[in-house]
Design a protein around this motif. Sequence first.
Motif, mmCIF file in Angstrom:
data_model
loop_
_atom_site.group_PDB
_atom_site.id
_atom_site.type_symbol
_atom_site.label_atom_id
_atom_site.label_comp_id
_atom_site.label_asym_id
_atom_site.label_seq_id
_atom_site.Cartn_x
_atom_site.Cartn_y
_atom_site.Cartn_z
ATOM 1 N N ARG A 94 5.954 54.921 6.210
ATOM 2 C CA ARG A 94 4.577 54.554 5.866
ATOM 3 C C ARG A 94 3.618 55.292 6.790
ATOM 4 O O ARG A 94 4.022 55.797 7.832
ATOM 5 C CB ARG A 94 4.390 53.029 5.990
ATOM 6 C CG ARG A 94 5.369 52.244 5.125
ATOM 7 C CD ARG A 94 5.165 50.753 5.293
ATOM 8 N NE ARG A 94 3.910 50.349 4.704
ATOM 9 C CZ ARG A 94 3.768 50.011 3.418
ATOM 10 N NH1 ARG A 94 4.817 50.006 2.615
ATOM 11 N NH2 ARG A 94 2.600 49.673 2.943
ATOM 12 N N GLN A 95 2.349 55.300 6.385
ATOM 13 C CA GLN A 95 1.358 56.038 7.168
ATOM 14 C C GLN A 95 1.267 55.508 8.604
ATOM 15 O O GLN A 95 1.017 56.270 9.522
ATOM 16 C CB GLN A 95 0.000 56.000 6.465
ATOM 17 C CG GLN A 95 -1.058 56.921 7.068
ATOM 18 C CD GLN A 95 -0.735 58.405 6.955
ATOM 19 O OE1 GLN A 95 0.159 58.807 6.218
ATOM 20 N NE2 GLN A 95 -1.450 59.215 7.696
ATOM 21 N N VAL A 98 3.846 57.263 10.506
ATOM 22 C CA VAL A 98 3.421 58.650 10.715
ATOM 23 C C VAL A 98 2.440 58.721 11.890
ATOM 24 O O VAL A 98 2.556 59.586 12.757
ATOM 25 C CB VAL A 98 2.791 59.213 9.426
ATOM 26 C CG1 VAL A 98 2.148 60.558 9.682
ATOM 27 C CG2 VAL A 98 3.835 59.308 8.320
ATOM 28 N N ARG A 99 1.488 57.772 11.920
ATOM 29 C CA ARG A 99 0.514 57.754 13.022
ATOM 30 C C ARG A 99 1.211 57.550 14.365
ATOM 31 O O ARG A 99 0.893 58.222 15.343
ATOM 32 C CB ARG A 99 -0.518 56.642 12.799
ATOM 33 C CG ARG A 99 -1.676 57.069 11.897
ATOM 34 C CD ARG A 99 -2.812 56.050 11.961
ATOM 35 N NE ARG A 99 -2.468 54.812 11.287
ATOM 36 C CZ ARG A 99 -2.750 54.550 10.001
ATOM 37 N NH1 ARG A 99 -3.412 55.432 9.289
ATOM 38 N NH2 ARG A 99 -2.386 53.417 9.454
ATOM 39 N N SER A 102 3.252 60.774 15.187
ATOM 40 C CA SER A 102 2.359 61.886 15.475
ATOM 41 C C SER A 102 1.683 61.711 16.832
ATOM 42 O O SER A 102 1.383 62.688 17.515
ATOM 43 C CB SER A 102 1.308 61.984 14.360
ATOM 44 O OG SER A 102 0.459 63.071 14.590
ATOM 45 N N ILE A 132 11.933 58.431 2.343
ATOM 46 C CA ILE A 132 10.614 58.852 1.847
ATOM 47 C C ILE A 132 10.394 58.401 0.411
ATOM 48 O O ILE A 132 9.404 58.775 -0.212
ATOM 49 C CB ILE A 132 10.383 60.374 1.982
ATOM 50 C CG1 ILE A 132 11.356 61.168 1.109
ATOM 51 C CG2 ILE A 132 10.468 60.802 3.434
ATOM 52 C CD1 ILE A 132 10.855 62.590 0.834
ATOM 53 N N VAL A 146 8.802 66.789 4.649
ATOM 54 C CA VAL A 146 7.748 65.822 4.302
ATOM 55 C C VAL A 146 7.305 65.057 5.559
ATOM 56 O O VAL A 146 6.110 64.930 5.850
ATOM 57 C CB VAL A 146 8.246 64.855 3.211
ATOM 58 C CG1 VAL A 146 7.313 63.664 3.045
ATOM 59 C CG2 VAL A 146 8.429 65.588 1.892
ATOM 60 N N LEU A 147 8.279 64.559 6.291
ATOM 61 C CA LEU A 147 7.982 63.800 7.511
ATOM 62 C C LEU A 147 7.178 64.651 8.497
ATOM 63 O O LEU A 147 6.154 64.206 9.034
ATOM 64 C CB LEU A 147 9.299 63.337 8.153
ATOM 65 C CG LEU A 147 9.178 62.738 9.545
ATOM 66 C CD1 LEU A 147 8.507 61.381 9.486
ATOM 67 C CD2 LEU A 147 10.541 62.604 10.209
ATOM 68 N N ASP A 149 5.405 67.387 7.965
ATOM 69 C CA ASP A 149 4.071 67.711 7.452
ATOM 70 C C ASP A 149 3.104 66.548 7.686
ATOM 71 O O ASP A 149 1.967 66.746 8.125
ATOM 72 C CB ASP A 149 4.126 68.041 5.954
ATOM 73 C CG ASP A 149 2.755 68.412 5.412
ATOM 74 O OD1 ASP A 149 2.355 69.573 5.572
ATOM 75 O OD2 ASP A 149 2.069 67.531 4.855
ATOM 76 N N SER A 150 3.569 65.351 7.388
ATOM 77 C CA SER A 150 2.686 64.187 7.511
ATOM 78 C C SER A 150 2.285 63.961 8.967
ATOM 79 O O SER A 150 1.160 63.536 9.233
ATOM 80 C CB SER A 150 3.350 62.937 6.916
ATOM 81 O OG SER A 150 4.482 62.574 7.666
ATOM 82 N N CYS A 151 3.181 64.253 9.895
ATOM 83 C CA CYS A 151 2.866 64.077 11.328
ATOM 84 C C CYS A 151 1.977 65.194 11.853
ATOM 85 O O CYS A 151 0.999 64.944 12.560
ATOM 86 C CB CYS A 151 4.159 64.058 12.156
ATOM 87 S SG CYS A 151 5.167 62.601 11.914
ATOM 88 N N ARG A 153 -0.159 67.192 10.471
ATOM 89 C CA ARG A 153 -1.566 67.240 10.064
ATOM 90 C C ARG A 153 -2.454 66.268 10.841
ATOM 91 O O ARG A 153 -3.662 66.425 10.859
ATOM 92 C CB ARG A 153 -1.698 67.009 8.548
ATOM 93 C CG ARG A 153 -1.207 65.671 8.087
ATOM 94 C CD ARG A 153 -1.149 65.601 6.579
ATOM 95 N NE ARG A 153 -2.479 65.535 5.991
ATOM 96 C CZ ARG A 153 -3.250 64.446 5.994
ATOM 97 N NH1 ARG A 153 -2.830 63.329 6.561
ATOM 98 N NH2 ARG A 153 -4.436 64.470 5.437
#
Length: 248
Positions: A94-95, A98-99, A102, A132, A146-147, A149-151, A153
Amino acid sequence: MTWQATVLTLFPGMFPGPLGQSLAGRALEDRLWSLDLRDLRDYGLGRHRTVDDTPFGGGAGMVMRPDVVAAAIRDVMAGGRPVIYPTPRGRQLRQEDVRRLSGGPGVVVLCGRYEGVDERVLEACAVEQVSIGDYVLSGGEMAALVLLDSCVRLIPGVMGSDASGAEESFSDGLLEYPHYTKPASWEGRDVPDILLSGHHAAIARWRQTESETATQVRRPDLWAAYRRRTGQDMSDPVSPAADPDRLH
Ligand code: ADE
């Protein structure tokens, strides 16, 4: 400190792949993040550099050996970075995850092929299992892309405009409102008048309503969570604005 990604894979040629392009690619060139690739075959056993074997208990496919996978994980010096194993058996990414990822020092991503990885090494190395989505890929590499990329950015300086990070889908638990650009009329379809009005407060209200409507219709799960979080009654009828035919 550079955000550090290490990928353990049998297919290092799949990286950086799409992460070498666009925002992530430029950020990689600018050393806003680093990508360290390790070929799991290099930790394989014997003349054939074997990494897998048949499953105990029988059944189809092959399983990646714990000794091989552990040697790779221990070699990369995770140094406080979480070790993540993309698998459909994992908790949904989930986002908020990711936060968290990251915002840390980086990640080590273990990509499985075959039927998967021996369960014991996942326990022994405190590996985080992440999915995912509810579908099956042929290996963890695409999920790792995917993982990452999401981190990537979300790393400060990677996105052109920082506002686009905060405003987008999921940042407040709602889907994004729809976007329009020129021409104002295209193939008989007009941009909503309000967006041409110049009334910023009214536009903000319209966008909020559009976000809520899209979430209510397309993602009742997110909508219920949003209503709980914002302390609104969940027994309300569906808003008349929530016409599913308007959403594509
Ligand atoms: N590997 C194979 N399928 C996957 C999925 N849905 N999510 C994460 N990793 C996977």
